[in-house]
Write a protein that holds these residues in place. Sequence first.
Motif: not given
Length: 170
Positions: A53, A34, A49, A30
């Motif tokens: 996910d 990002s 976020r 993750r």
Amino acid sequence: GDRVGGWFPDLDDVKSGKATLGHGAGDELRQSASGRMASASRAGDKLVRLGGDAFTIVLEQVETAEVIHVAERIVEAMSTQFVLGDAGSCMAQASVGISLFPQDGVDVPTLLRRTDLAMYWAKSGGMGHYAFYRKELYHGDNPAAGLRSFILTCHMLAPPPSPSTGRCAT
């Protein structure tokens, strides 16, 4: 322009990666994802976020051509393998749903719902796609029914698959 684009890039198939590589690798994935999405976005775009996910990106003062360009860059950035330290490597493409202010909604809850619907529509095309919200995706107070209805309509209107290749003609 004076339009604002809202996006939901959602990482595809991360659950299977976490199952095989472990939860620590999922967190690392993750973080790497990002970073890739931020690099593919424009300076000044906001990447957040939301949890799990799912992410959202807000693009301000955007034209449709710019939205498409950034969506393609994000899908492309996510299409290469992630190397995750000791855990190895994995693939995790992104499906991106897009809605635009003011044409798709004038308040945050509406835009988020419509961006989410567009993201699920993008996922229905397979991993690594993007889709704009369309009013056909919404069905009153039951948006899932609208999405199912829209998908069913598209399947009914699609040409049948070729017996020799199994693919639909375009």
